[in-house]
Design an enzyme around this catalytic site. Structure first.
Site, PDB file in Angstrom:
ATOM      1  N   SER A   1       0.843  -1.202   0.000  1.00  0.00           N
ATOM      2  CA  SER A   1       0.000   0.000   0.000  1.00  0.00           C
ATOM      3  C   SER A   1       0.871   1.243   0.000  1.00  0.00           C
ATOM      4  CB  SER A   1      -0.906   0.009   1.240  1.00  0.00           C
ATOM      5  OG  SER A   1      -1.397   1.318   1.456  1.00  0.00           O
TER       6      SER A   1
ATOM      7  N   ASP B   1      -6.242   0.552  -8.971  1.00  0.00           N
ATOM      8  CA  ASP B   1      -7.445   1.387  -9.151  1.00  0.00           C
ATOM      9  C   ASP B   1      -8.172   1.102 -10.464  1.00  0.00           C
ATOM     10  OD1 ASP B   1      -7.037   2.601  -6.717  1.00  0.00           O
ATOM     11  OD2 ASP B   1      -5.890   4.260  -7.559  1.00  0.00           O
TER      12      ASP B   1
HETATM   13  C1  S3P Z   1      -2.941   5.882  -3.587  1.00  0.00           C
HETATM   14  C2  S3P Z   1      -2.647   4.584  -3.286  1.00  0.00           C
HETATM   15  C3  S3P Z   1      -3.571   3.460  -3.534  1.00  0.00           C
HETATM   16  C4  S3P Z   1      -4.686   3.840  -4.480  1.00  0.00           C
HETATM   17  C5  S3P Z   1      -5.279   5.182  -4.183  1.00  0.00           C
HETATM   18  C6  S3P Z   1      -4.206   6.271  -4.233  1.00  0.00           C
HETATM   19  C7  S3P Z   1      -1.933   6.923  -3.289  1.00  0.00           C
HETATM   20  O1  S3P Z   1      -4.131   3.045  -2.304  1.00  0.00           O
HETATM   21  O2  S3P Z   1      -5.695   2.860  -4.467  1.00  0.00           O
HETATM   22  O3  S3P Z   1      -6.292   5.510  -5.109  1.00  0.00           O
HETATM   23  O4  S3P Z   1      -2.047   8.052  -3.818  1.00  0.00           O
HETATM   24  O5  S3P Z   1      -1.008   6.649  -2.522  1.00  0.00           O
HETATM   25  P1  S3P Z   1      -3.390   1.991  -1.350  1.00  0.00           P
HETATM   26  O6  S3P Z   1      -2.095   2.546  -1.017  1.00  0.00           O
HETATM   27  O7  S3P Z   1      -4.261   1.863  -0.146  1.00  0.00           O
HETATM   28  O8  S3P Z   1      -3.344   0.711  -2.142  1.00  0.00           O
END
Ligand code: S3P
Length: 431
Positions: A169, A317
């Site tokens: 993440s 996403d």
């Molecule tokens: C993001 C990370 C992702 C993604 C979100 C934007 C970011 O989430 O799904 O739309 O800008 O760091 P996760 O880190 O929870 O996977």
């Protein structure tokens, strides 16, 4: 706000478009521009609701951010220790990135703050950031033992740590890196698969001392960040709707200019190409430390594939719109290792199975993904976005291949990431 849209099938899509700036990079440009010394000019900033939540939060902490007529932002940085205590609760709206990254950043400030969000964000898991931040000494309270917002943060001194994240993440990684700026020693984050690395790239670009290695990243505390000029590329997550639209609509040929193709984000191109999609990156270049290209996409006969492993965070996403492509591809598509989809803006596995099913698609949910049996066309019908921008836009793309009209309810949420999506779709579609 409740709003609906009607979509009918398109005979083809053609022409050239751009898509709005990258949401992830736009958030980070405000954060680092505010913590830098001197001015930061952000061109191509995404004026969507999510990024405005970040913008308002930094203004509420005393940062002067001017908006120029061309939409660019001029941020007057206050330095690493220049933020001031916000007088009121900071509202992150629908934006998980705002809430999770700011939780890290605010943990290191010498003041108290409270973060909240809309009904969807207040349901999303926050322990993934509050628990590791607590290991660094952060004092954070939240509903459900720190799992749900509102979160109340009493900032203070932090201890550098080594953290092995159980999930890939970028929000977790970035929250810890931002907290690490304020720690008493280095902070290292390990992740099972590489998640998007915009924070690492931009922190380095602004002058932070950061080292990446296979499986992780280490940041040194207390850097002097310097204001920079940032050119935000078009968001590949927004381009993905048009990639799939052109691939599944016979006779289409579309050029999408200036799209960020960072390898930690370009999984959707790999997936669609593996399905037989004709997508050509042209004019590849690097802008402000990020790879960028123009994408030429032509209608293609798609076939089902298996998707899992480290491809998943690289396209996290895009699964709603990938499931639309799979629904009209030949054969079976299996998506696995994608349990994270259940805790996005909505449960995107349940939402896509329900809504695409209403249009006659043949798909079933798995705990960590979906199994989709492609068919020639979809039917018309009435569907709902579940208040999730990417579900709304994915259903619009599905409507391009439906035999009857598709009515999508609850579409105002597209302003989260793509305010003029409907106008841009209208511009390139024929029929
Ligand atoms: C993001 C990370 C992702 C993604 C979100 C934007 C970011 O989430 O799904 O739309 O800008 O760091 P996760 O880190 O929870 O996977």
């Amino acid at each position: 706000m409740v709003e609906h849209r009607n979509i009918t099938s398109a005979s083809r899509l053609s022409g050239e478009i751009t898509v709005p700036g990258d949401k992830s990079i736009s958030h980070r440009s405000i954060m680092l521009g505010s913590l830098a010394e001197g001015e930061t000019l952000v061109r191509g900033f995404l004026h969507g609701e999510d990024n405005h939540a970040t913008l308002d939060a930094f203004r509420a902490m005393g940062v002067r951010i001017e908006e120029r007529a061309d939409g660019a932002l001029l941020i007057h940085g206050h330095g690493l220790h220049g933020l001031t205590e916000p007088e009121d609760v900071l509202d992150c709206g629908n934006s998980g990135t705002t809430m999770r990254l700011m939780t890290g950043l605010l943990s290191g400030q010498a003041f108290f703050s409270v973060l909240t969000g809309d009904q969807y964000l207040r349901r999303r898991p926050m322990k993934r950031v509050t628990a590791p931040l607590a290991l660094m000494g952060a004092r954070i309270q939240g509903r459900d033992g720190g799992e749900r917002a509102p979160l109340a943060i009493q900032g203070g001194s932090l201890i550098g740590t080594d953290y092995h994240s159980p999930i890939a993440s970028a929000q977790v990684k970035s929250a810890l890196l931002l907290a690490g700026l304020y720690a008493d020693g280095p902070t290292t984050v390990y992740e099972p698969h590489l998640s998007r690395d915009h924070s690492e790239r931009m922190l380095s670009f602004f002058g932070a001392d950061l080292r990446t290695f296979a499986g992780g990243v280490t940041i040194q505390p207390q850097p002097r960040l310097s204001g920079r000029e940032v050119a935000v590329p078009g968001d590949i997550s927004s381009a993905a709707f048009f990639l799939v639209a052109a691939l599944i609509t016979p006779g289409s040929e579309l050029l999408i200019r200036n799209v960020g193709i960072n390898p930690t984000r370009s999984g959707v191109i790999d997936i669609l190409q593996a399905m037989g999609g004709r997508i050509e990156p042209l004019n590849c270049r690097e802008v402000s430390g990020e790879p960028v290209a123009d994408l030429l996409v032509r209608h293609s006969d798609l076939r089902g594939i298996e998707i899992g492993g480290d491809l998943v965070p690289r396209a996290i996403d895009e699964f709603p719109v990938v499931s639309v492509a799979a629904a009209v591809a030949e054969g079976v598509t299996v998506i696995r290792d994608a349990r994270e989809l259940r805790v996005k803006e909505t449960d995107r596995i349940a939402a896509m199975v329900t809504e695409l099913g209403k249009l006659g698609a043949d798909l079933e949910a798995r705990e960590d993904g979906m199994v989709i049996h492609g068919r020639e066309t979809l039917s018309g019908g009435r569907v709902d976005s579940h208040g999730d921008h990417r579900i709304a836009m994915s259903m619009a793309i599905a409507g391009l291949r439906a035999a009857g009209e598709v009515r999508i309810d609850n579409t105002a949420c597209t302003a989260t990431s793509f305010p003029d999506f409907w106008e841009r779709l209208e511009k390139v579609r024929h029929g």
